[in-house]
Design an enzyme around this catalytic site. Structure first.
Site, short mmCIF file in Angstrom:
data_model
loop_
_atom_site.label_atom_id
_atom_site.label_comp_id
_atom_site.label_asym_id
_atom_site.label_seq_id
_atom_site.Cartn_x
_atom_site.Cartn_y
_atom_site.Cartn_z
N GLU A 174 28.27 1.59 66.03
CA GLU A 174 27.07 1.02 66.65
C GLU A 174 26.56 1.89 67.80
O GLU A 174 26.42 1.45 68.94
CB GLU A 174 27.33 -0.42 67.13
CG GLU A 174 27.59 -1.37 65.98
CD GLU A 174 27.81 -2.82 66.40
OE1 GLU A 174 27.57 -3.71 65.58
OE2 GLU A 174 28.23 -3.05 67.57
N GLU A 366 29.76 -3.95 58.48
CA GLU A 366 30.04 -5.17 59.24
C GLU A 366 29.02 -6.23 58.86
O GLU A 366 27.82 -5.98 58.89
CB GLU A 366 29.94 -4.94 60.76
CG GLU A 366 31.06 -4.13 61.36
CD GLU A 366 31.01 -4.12 62.88
OE1 GLU A 366 30.52 -5.11 63.48
OE2 GLU A 366 31.43 -3.12 63.47
#
Length: 472
Positions: A174, A366
């Site tokens: 991320e 995810e």
């Protein structure tokens, strides 16, 4: 129920975790401290000076000692892939050493041995919110250009040690969260409110250069490996049909898409250069940096949990609970217990957007529902009847199938927190994502025993049928 499936043969089904949320053993095997060891409340509270006993991550779910048991459970579900991260401070305890810690390297050798035994493909994140604490305190994390070299040494060490065993690599988890959570994401010790935009954008640049250098090194050292970036995806809708709100959507989108644009195109896009000009920021970018950035990724991976809305109307800019990336709540959507808005169609939208924009294979690494689970007995067996999780995952996976039918190239799907983990955002264990219940509570009590939830068998069926068992 459909008997056909849009998921291609060889689609990689599995689950994902991060070292700091599962391993524990924070001071064993020669490991140094990471930023996570002083974040007992996740990102919702300031760091502590030293590790404190209320930090659940210090023991987490003890994957460090129980990895064989856990991987056997993943294999029982039929995993074809397992995404995990390597703790930088297990390999380089301070982060700036010349030579690695052999005991740390050997631990991940054992994890890979176990995955190979069960025929599970490893997907390894090199840096997942666990910058060595020494780098944060000595260099102020990624604000310092020297971290590029430290990361380069770390990545090269991993590629040389595991390059023949690991096909899929992710450089930073991320990466676009750096501006929003600088200590957790970038090891930046200076409090966020004291950081200038210039410092944050310079840190972002250093990470992007480091990611590109790692991509180049992998191609030299492990030519058969596939190197991907990893971004937090956040589809955004206009709150109203007004053109001003549509422009607000474009600006919000650009702030996230720039990371993928650089990773896939090899240079900063014009809209980002405009942002820098308008903020009066001049980044330190060398000719070598520009050359490094041309080492683009093989695939793009991302997390997906929620969507947001955007508006140009200051009176309507109400922050959504749990929306660390900004945006306002969408009045048409329901939310989870933690305020994350549930939007399965958003996953199809973001898959199409990324594919159309970058033309690189995509990997959903995810996705999942954090919820409070209750351990109960059914026919004398302890379990969790998590129909809410099954419904959430089913609806999202149906939309992945729709995106594949749209023509999007999707490599695989790894459900987040496939076994209960310590939450990154709040550092709770009660915010559970897993197919496997771990008996540990927010106060640290519990046996650490593992129990299969109802979703365990459901996901095993999804994998076994390659998605044909999904309810459409």
């Amino acid at each position: 129920m459909s008997t056909t499936t849009p998921f291609p043969e060889g689609f990689l089904w599995g689950g994902a975790t991060a070292a700091n949320q599962v391993e524990g053993a924070y001071d064993q095997g020669g490991k140094g401290l990471s930023v996570q060891d002083v974040m007992p409340r996740g990102i919702v509270a300031p760091r502590t000076a030293e590790p404190t006993t209320d930090n659940l991550k210090l023991e987490a779910i003890d994957f460090y000692h129980r990895y064989a048991e856990d991987i056997a459970l993943f294999a029982k579900m039929g995993f074809g892939v397992y995404r995990f991260s390597i703790a930088w401070s297990r390999i380089f305890p301070k982060g700036d050493e010349a030579e690695p810690n052999e005991e740390g390297l050997a631990f991940y050798d054992r994890v890979l041995d176990e995955l190979e035994k069960h025929g599970i493909e490893p997907l390894v994140t090199i840096s997942h919110y666990e910058t060595p604490l020494h780098l944060a305190e000595t260099y102020d994390g990624w604000t310092d250009r020297r971290l590029i070299g430290f990361y380069e040494n770390y990545a090269r060490t991993l590629f040389e040690r595991y390059g023949s065993r690991v096909k899929y690599w992710l450089t930073f988890n991320e990466i676009n969260s750096l501006l929003h959570a600088p200590f957790m994401s970038g090891g930046i010790n200076t409090p966020k409110e004291q950081l200038s935009d210039g410092q944050l954008y310079q840190a972002m640049h250093h990470e992007l250069v480091a990611s590109a250098r790692a991509t180049r090194i992998a191609r030299e050292v492990a030519p058969n490996a596939q190197i991907g970036c990893m971004v937090l995806s956040m589809p955004v809708y206009p709150l109203t049909p007004s053109p001003a709100d549509a422009l607000a959507v474009m600006d919000f989108d650009h702030s996230n898409l720039v990371y993928g644009d650089v990773h896939t195109r090899g240079a900063y896009p014009g809209y980002f250069l405009r942002t820098l000009r308008e903020k009066g920021i001049e980044l330190e970018i060398t000719d070598q940096d520009r050359e490094d950035l041309t080492n683009t990724v093989d695939f793009v991976s991302f997390s997906y949990y929620m969507s947001v809305a955007a508006t140009a109307d200051p009176a309507k800019k109400v922050a959504g609970e749990g929306n660390i990336m900004g945006g306002v709540p969408n009045p048409t959507l329901e939310a989870s217990e933690w305020g994350w808005q549930i939007d399965p169609v958003g996953l199809r939208l973001v898959l199409n957007q990324f594919w159309d924009r970058w033309q690189k294979p995509l990997f959903i690494v995810e996705n999942g529902l954090g919820a409070k689970d209750e351990l109960v007995e059914v026919d004398g067996v302890k379990t969790v009847v998590d129909d809410y999780r099954i419904a959430y995952l089913n609806d999202h996976l149906v939309q992945v199938g729709e995106a594949i039918t749209d023509g999007v190239d999707v490599l695989g799907y790894t459900s987040w927190g496939c076994i209960d983990i310590v939450s990154a955002s709040t550092a709770q264990l009660s915010k559970r994502y897993g197919f496997i219940y771990v008996d540990r509570n927010d106060d640290g009590s519990g046996t650490l025993e593992r129990f299969e939830k109802k979703s365990f068998g459901w996901y095993a069926d999804v994998i076994r049928t390659n998605g044909a068992s999904l309810t459409r």
